[in-house]
Design an enzyme around this catalytic site. Structure first.
Site, PDB file in Angstrom:
ATOM      1  CE  LYS A 162      53.958  50.008  35.857  1.00 35.01           C
ATOM      2  NZ  LYS A 162      53.100  48.849  36.146  1.00 35.01           N
ATOM      3  CD  GLN A 212      52.307  45.576  34.419  1.00 34.34           C
ATOM      4  OE1 GLN A 212      53.146  46.209  35.057  1.00 34.34           O
ATOM      5  NE2 GLN A 212      51.151  46.112  34.083  1.00 34.34           N
ATOM      6  CG  ASP A 252      51.698  47.489  41.776  1.00 35.00           C
ATOM      7  OD1 ASP A 252      51.863  48.686  41.486  1.00 35.00           O
ATOM      8  OD2 ASP A 252      51.726  46.571  40.946  1.00 35.00           O
TER       9      ASP A 252
END
Ligand SMILES: NC(=O)c1ccc[n+]([C@@H]2O[C@H](COP(=O)([O-])OP(=O)(O)OC[C@H]3O[C@@H](n4cnc5c(N)ncnc54)[C@H](OP(=O)(O)O)[C@@H]3O)[C@@H](O)[C@H]2O)c1
Length: 296
Positions: A70, A114, A137
């Site tokens: 990422k 994460q 997200d």
């Protein structure tokens, strides 16, 4: 059977007599190139780049690889990234404090925690601490609620990526029968919401679903997000259907999806490969969400 490129149709490859292979890698590359141009314009106007902060708790090697990917992708399109790494025994308070600091930091447009986090932490609660405007997200209760109501919000990256792939593949969704295998908060549920918004008739299957192969055979579009290597067989797929394989499974023979690719490609009309299908779109959508968050 070898693959032959169809010239003049960027991002697509066709194999004679079988499914069109949807080239997620190529489609994502074009998205990133377009985004790089938009980010450059943004920087020229605002004098600073969009910023993505990642939080990685613990030392799970797969998570570390995902996060590193990422960061590399951010760099490529001109998005600044900030890596925060906390030890595996970090307390919930420590992670929350970091999220609060990032929420208040103007250089940070998007925050990603994460998942999975170590078992002593509550991943849903931590994600929920992220300010909705920075929830790149799309997994907070606020973002999930907005999606369920059809209101604007940052959308979860993988389902948003699948919607983009379907659009690029020219798959009409209005009135189409779509079966999604998997009902996770991360993928299956938001996928179903996005498909409903596109007027598809959606069935969500899961581990307690009966007669799964029969159900799948009715689908115009079949989307598998289970985490079981090559579970979807050729005999489960209606001839000409579009098959999207979200699964990522590490097997002794390497990476594979939830779909038995060779067998399904022989009957499907179009199919995504693993790797090189949905995965690259997930990252492209994360970059796009970070840019949208910065634009406000
Ligand atoms: N390409 C990408 O960027 C990307 C992004 C996200 C996830 N993934 C991959 O997608 C897969 C799914 O991810 P996830 O986070 O949604 O996983 P998850 O939270 O483990 O959910 C899996 C879903 O599959 C269902 N399931 C399990 N066994 C089944 C069976 N035998 N028949 C029918 N359904 C079954 C489960 O049903 P129950 O709810 O009844 O348990 C659950 O709803 C994983 O391989 C993951 O690595 C890829």
């Amino acid at each position: 059977m070898g693959l032959t490129n169809v010239r003049g149709v960027p991002g697509w490859e066709r194999r004679a007599g079988a499914a069109t292979i949807i080239d997620g890698k190529g489609i994502a590359k074009r998205l990133r190139e377009e985004l790089a141009r938009e980010v450059a314009e943004f920087v020229a106007e605002r004098g600073h780049p969009p910023g993505l902060a990642t939080i990685l708790v613990g030392d799970d090697p797969a998570s570390a690889v995902y996060v590193a990917g990422k960061h590399r992708a951010c760099e490529e399109v001109g998005i600044r990234s900030f890596a925060h790494r906390l030890p595996a025994d970090a307390s919930g308070d420590e992670v929350e404090q970091l999220i609060d600091e990032l929420n208040a930091d103007d250089a940070v447009s998007g925050i990603l925690c994460q998942l999975p986090v170590p078992p002593h932490l509550d991943g849903v609660a931590l994600t929920g601490r992220i300010a909705p405007g920075k929830d790149v997200d799309g997994l907070t209760v606020a973002s999930a609620g907005a999606l369920a109501l059809g209101r604007p919000s940052l959308r979860p990256c993988t389902p948003a990526g699948v919607m983009h792939l379907l659009a690029e593949a020219g798959v009409g969704l209005a009135g189409a029968d779509v079966v999604v295998i998997g009902r996770s908060n991360l993928f299956g549920k938001p996928m179903a919401q996005l498909l409903l918004m596109a007027d598809a008739t959606v069935t969500v299957a899961h581990s307690r679903t009966e007669h799964l192969p029969d159900l799948c055979r009715q689908a115009d579009v079949l989307i598998a997000a289970v985490g079981r290597a090559r579970m979807v067989r050729g005999s489960w797929v209606r001839r000409g259907a579009t098959v999207i394989d979200v699964g990522i499974n590490r097997t002794p023979d390497g990476l594979c999806g939830d779909v038995d690719f060779e067998a399904v490609a022989a009957v499907a009309g179009a199919i995504t490969p693993v790797p090189g299908g949905v995965g690259p779109l997930t990252i492209a959508m994360l970059l796009r969400n970070t840019f949208e968050a910065a634009r406000g």
